[in-house]
Scaffold this motif. Structure first.
Motif, PDB file in Angstrom:
ATOM      1  N   THR A 123       0.837  -1.205   0.000  1.00  0.00           N
ATOM      2  CA  THR A 123       0.000   0.000   0.000  1.00  0.00           C
ATOM      3  C   THR A 123       0.868   1.250   0.000  1.00  0.00           C
ATOM      4  OG1 THR A 123      -1.779  -1.146   1.166  1.00  0.00           O
ATOM      5  CG2 THR A 123      -1.787   1.258   1.289  1.00  0.00           C
ATOM      6  N   LEU A 124       1.921   1.239   0.805  1.00  0.00           N
ATOM      7  CA  LEU A 124       2.772   2.421   0.940  1.00  0.00           C
ATOM      8  C   LEU A 124       3.677   2.655  -0.265  1.00  0.00           C
ATOM      9  CD1 LEU A 124       3.629   2.083   4.718  1.00  0.00           C
ATOM     10  CD2 LEU A 124       2.134   3.773   3.644  1.00  0.00           C
ATOM     11  N   MET A 125       3.797   1.659  -1.136  1.00  0.00           N
ATOM     12  CA  MET A 125       4.592   1.843  -2.350  1.00  0.00           C
ATOM     13  C   MET A 125       3.762   2.495  -3.458  1.00  0.00           C
ATOM     14  SD  MET A 125       7.247  -1.293  -2.243  1.00  0.00           S
ATOM     15  CE  MET A 125       8.125  -0.637  -3.587  1.00  0.00           C
ATOM     16  N   ASP A 126       2.453   2.536  -3.270  1.00  0.00           N
ATOM     17  CA  ASP A 126       1.549   3.141  -4.250  1.00  0.00           C
ATOM     18  C   ASP A 126       1.768   4.653  -4.268  1.00  0.00           C
ATOM     19  OD1 ASP A 126      -0.875   4.506  -5.195  1.00  0.00           O
ATOM     20  OD2 ASP A 126      -1.765   2.513  -5.277  1.00  0.00           O
ATOM     21  N   ASP A 127       2.055   5.201  -5.442  1.00  0.00           N
ATOM     22  CA  ASP A 127       2.314   6.642  -5.570  1.00  0.00           C
ATOM     23  C   ASP A 127       1.133   7.484  -5.105  1.00  0.00           C
ATOM     24  OD1 ASP A 127       4.878   6.255  -6.523  1.00  0.00           O
ATOM     25  OD2 ASP A 127       4.271   6.311  -8.636  1.00  0.00           O
ATOM     26  N   ASP A 128      -0.096   7.020  -5.389  1.00  0.00           N
ATOM     27  CA  ASP A 128      -1.288   7.767  -4.954  1.00  0.00           C
ATOM     28  C   ASP A 128      -1.365   7.833  -3.432  1.00  0.00           C
ATOM     29  OD1 ASP A 128      -2.095   8.221  -7.562  1.00  0.00           O
ATOM     30  OD2 ASP A 128      -3.490   6.533  -7.601  1.00  0.00           O
ATOM     31  N   VAL A 129      -1.054   6.733  -2.771  1.00  0.00           N
ATOM     32  CA  VAL A 129      -1.085   6.705  -1.304  1.00  0.00           C
ATOM     33  C   VAL A 129      -0.032   7.653  -0.745  1.00  0.00           C
ATOM     34  CG1 VAL A 129      -0.669   5.256   0.734  1.00  0.00           C
ATOM     35  CG2 VAL A 129      -2.075   4.402  -1.156  1.00  0.00           C
ATOM     36  N   ARG A 130       1.156   7.618  -1.309  1.00  0.00           N
ATOM     37  CA  ARG A 130       2.230   8.517  -0.834  1.00  0.00           C
ATOM     38  C   ARG A 130       1.838   9.986  -1.027  1.00  0.00           C
ATOM     39  NH1 ARG A 130       7.900   6.619  -0.237  1.00  0.00           N
ATOM     40  NH2 ARG A 130       7.787   4.370  -0.147  1.00  0.00           N
ATOM     41  N   GLU A 131       1.207  10.268  -2.152  1.00  0.00           N
ATOM     42  CA  GLU A 131       0.772  11.643  -2.394  1.00  0.00           C
ATOM     43  C   GLU A 131      -0.283  12.063  -1.369  1.00  0.00           C
ATOM     44  OE1 GLU A 131      -1.407  14.314  -5.836  1.00  0.00           O
ATOM     45  OE2 GLU A 131      -0.302  12.513  -6.444  1.00  0.00           O
ATOM     46  N   LYS A 132      -1.220  11.173  -1.089  1.00  0.00           N
ATOM     47  CA  LYS A 132      -2.252  11.469  -0.093  1.00  0.00           C
ATOM     48  C   LYS A 132      -1.630  11.678   1.295  1.00  0.00           C
ATOM     49  CE  LYS A 132      -5.998   9.143  -2.480  1.00  0.00           C
ATOM     50  NZ  LYS A 132      -6.808   7.936  -2.582  1.00  0.00           N
ATOM     51  N   LEU A 133      -0.603  10.899   1.628  1.00  0.00           N
ATOM     52  CA  LEU A 133       0.086  11.088   2.905  1.00  0.00           C
ATOM     53  C   LEU A 133       0.669  12.495   2.978  1.00  0.00           C
ATOM     54  CD1 LEU A 133       2.081   7.770   3.512  1.00  0.00           C
ATOM     55  CD2 LEU A 133       0.215   8.679   4.898  1.00  0.00           C
ATOM     56  N   GLU A 134       1.326  12.896   1.895  1.00  0.00           N
ATOM     57  CA  GLU A 134       1.945  14.231   1.860  1.00  0.00           C
ATOM     58  C   GLU A 134       0.908  15.345   1.996  1.00  0.00           C
ATOM     59  OE1 GLU A 134       5.200  15.148   1.787  1.00  0.00           O
ATOM     60  OE2 GLU A 134       5.656  13.036   2.045  1.00  0.00           O
ATOM     61  N   LEU A 135      -0.268  15.125   1.444  1.00  0.00           N
ATOM     62  CA  LEU A 135      -1.312  16.152   1.460  1.00  0.00           C
ATOM     63  C   LEU A 135      -2.161  16.134   2.731  1.00  0.00           C
ATOM     64  CD1 LEU A 135      -2.530  15.876  -2.251  1.00  0.00           C
ATOM     65  CD2 LEU A 135      -1.061  17.647  -1.257  1.00  0.00           C
ATOM     66  N   ALA A 136      -2.052  15.067   3.508  1.00  0.00           N
ATOM     67  CA  ALA A 136      -2.869  14.944   4.726  1.00  0.00           C
ATOM     68  C   ALA A 136      -2.546  16.070   5.696  1.00  0.00           C
ATOM     69  CB  ALA A 136      -2.624  13.589   5.380  1.00  0.00           C
ATOM     70  N   ASP A 137      -3.596  16.754   6.145  1.00  0.00           N
ATOM     71  CA  ASP A 137      -3.357  17.812   7.140  1.00  0.00           C
ATOM     72  C   ASP A 137      -4.238  17.646   8.369  1.00  0.00           C
ATOM     73  OD1 ASP A 137      -5.760  18.649   6.089  1.00  0.00           O
ATOM     74  OD2 ASP A 137      -4.975  20.509   5.238  1.00  0.00           O
ATOM     75  N   SER A 138      -4.697  16.403   8.589  1.00  0.00           N
ATOM     76  CA  SER A 138      -5.463  16.110   9.793  1.00  0.00           C
ATOM     77  C   SER A 138      -5.451  14.605  10.057  1.00  0.00           C
ATOM     78  CB  SER A 138      -6.915  16.580   9.648  1.00  0.00           C
ATOM     79  OG  SER A 138      -7.597  15.739   8.724  1.00  0.00           O
ATOM     80  N   LYS A 139      -5.820  14.253  11.255  1.00  0.00           N
ATOM     81  CA  LYS A 139      -5.953  12.854  11.651  1.00  0.00           C
ATOM     82  C   LYS A 139      -6.982  12.162  10.750  1.00  0.00           C
ATOM     83  CE  LYS A 139      -7.242  10.326  15.886  1.00  0.00           C
ATOM     84  NZ  LYS A 139      -8.357   9.516  15.533  1.00  0.00           N
ATOM     85  N   GLU A 140      -8.064  12.856  10.461  1.00  0.00           N
ATOM     86  CA  GLU A 140      -9.133  12.298   9.623  1.00  0.00           C
ATOM     87  C   GLU A 140      -8.631  12.003   8.213  1.00  0.00           C
ATOM     88  OE1 GLU A 140     -10.586  13.985  13.176  1.00  0.00           O
ATOM     89  OE2 GLU A 140      -9.488  15.049  11.607  1.00  0.00           O
ATOM     90  N   ASP A 141      -7.774  12.886   7.681  1.00  0.00           N
ATOM     91  CA  ASP A 141      -7.208  12.652   6.351  1.00  0.00           C
ATOM     92  C   ASP A 141      -6.383  11.364   6.340  1.00  0.00           C
ATOM     93  OD1 ASP A 141      -8.331  14.983   5.378  1.00  0.00           O
ATOM     94  OD2 ASP A 141      -6.455  16.131   5.381  1.00  0.00           O
ATOM     95  N   LEU A 142      -5.597  11.158   7.386  1.00  0.00           N
ATOM     96  CA  LEU A 142      -4.796   9.931   7.487  1.00  0.00           C
ATOM     97  C   LEU A 142      -5.698   8.707   7.538  1.00  0.00           C
ATOM     98  CD1 LEU A 142      -1.922  10.684  10.037  1.00  0.00           C
ATOM     99  CD2 LEU A 142      -1.735  10.383   7.570  1.00  0.00           C
ATOM    100  N   GLU A 143      -6.737   8.774   8.349  1.00  0.00           N
ATOM    101  CA  GLU A 143      -7.659   7.655   8.482  1.00  0.00           C
ATOM    102  C   GLU A 143      -8.293   7.287   7.140  1.00  0.00           C
ATOM    103  OE1 GLU A 143     -10.523   8.744  11.469  1.00  0.00           O
ATOM    104  OE2 GLU A 143      -8.950   9.090  12.940  1.00  0.00           O
ATOM    105  N   LYS A 144      -8.704   8.290   6.382  1.00  0.00           N
ATOM    106  CA  LYS A 144      -9.383   8.052   5.104  1.00  0.00           C
ATOM    107  C   LYS A 144      -8.495   7.310   4.102  1.00  0.00           C
ATOM    108  CE  LYS A 144     -12.272  12.134   5.351  1.00  0.00           C
ATOM    109  NZ  LYS A 144     -12.422  13.491   4.872  1.00  0.00           N
ATOM    110  N   ILE A 145      -7.195   7.541   4.173  1.00  0.00           N
ATOM    111  CA  ILE A 145      -6.271   6.895   3.235  1.00  0.00           C
ATOM    112  C   ILE A 145      -6.338   5.379   3.377  1.00  0.00           C
ATOM    113  CG2 ILE A 145      -3.830   6.583   2.621  1.00  0.00           C
ATOM    114  CD1 ILE A 145      -3.415   9.524   3.573  1.00  0.00           C
ATOM    115  N   PHE A 146      -6.480   4.906   4.616  1.00  0.00           N
ATOM    116  CA  PHE A 146      -6.378   3.474   4.892  1.00  0.00           C
ATOM    117  C   PHE A 146      -7.696   2.785   5.201  1.00  0.00           C
ATOM    118  CE2 PHE A 146      -2.344   5.470   5.781  1.00  0.00           C
ATOM    119  CZ  PHE A 146      -1.508   4.695   5.011  1.00  0.00           C
TER     120      PHE A 146
END
Length: 148
Positions: A123-146
């Protein structure tokens, strides 16, 4: 066991303040103890540190996946942290770590351990996931990724 089934909002920390690797692991282990994932924080941290001596869990790209397998783990879990400031982790790319995914695995969970580690790493090797991690600016954003 699917990764999405063991990720819980109460085990996600955003802007975790820690000065080093040990402080990150200590705070995430506190979350595990508080939420009933582990029964003994010190013994769990010993298991994580023992695994760290075998080789770094800093996989590169600002990500570390430390893990501990122990009899004090009641159920498999993943604690997720975005650090307020990156910390040194002796990562494979020699860069500090900003995202930590701490796995807790019961002592008898060998297959589960490998499956979860593989799924998380994939999952963490996926470029989209990495981009979403970089853009996350809240706990909720992190939760939504996974929590798909």
């Amino acid at each position: 066991m699917a990764l999405t089934k063991i990720i819980q909002p109460k085990l996600v920390k955003f802007n975790l303040i820690a000065s080093d690797r040990d402080a990150v692991i200590d705070q995430l282990a506190d979350l595990y103890l508080k939420n009933g994932v582990i029964t003994d924080k010190e013994r769990y941290i010993e298991a994580v540190n023992e695994r760290e001596t075998e080789g770094t869990t800093g996989i590169g790209g600002g990500i570390a996946i430390p893990h501990g397998k122990s009899e004090v783990v009641k159920s498999s879990a993943v604690a997720i942290a975005k650090l307020a400031k990156p910390v040194e982790w002796q990562a494979l790319d020699d860069k500090p770590v900003e995202y930590v995914f701490l796995l807790a695995i019961p002592d008898d969970g060998d297959n589960e351990h490998l499956q979860l580690l593989s799924e998380l790493a994939g999952t963490l090797m996926d470029d989209d996931v990495r981009e979403k991690l970089e853009l996350a600016d809240s706990k909720e954003d992190l939760e939504k990724i996974f929590m798909k």
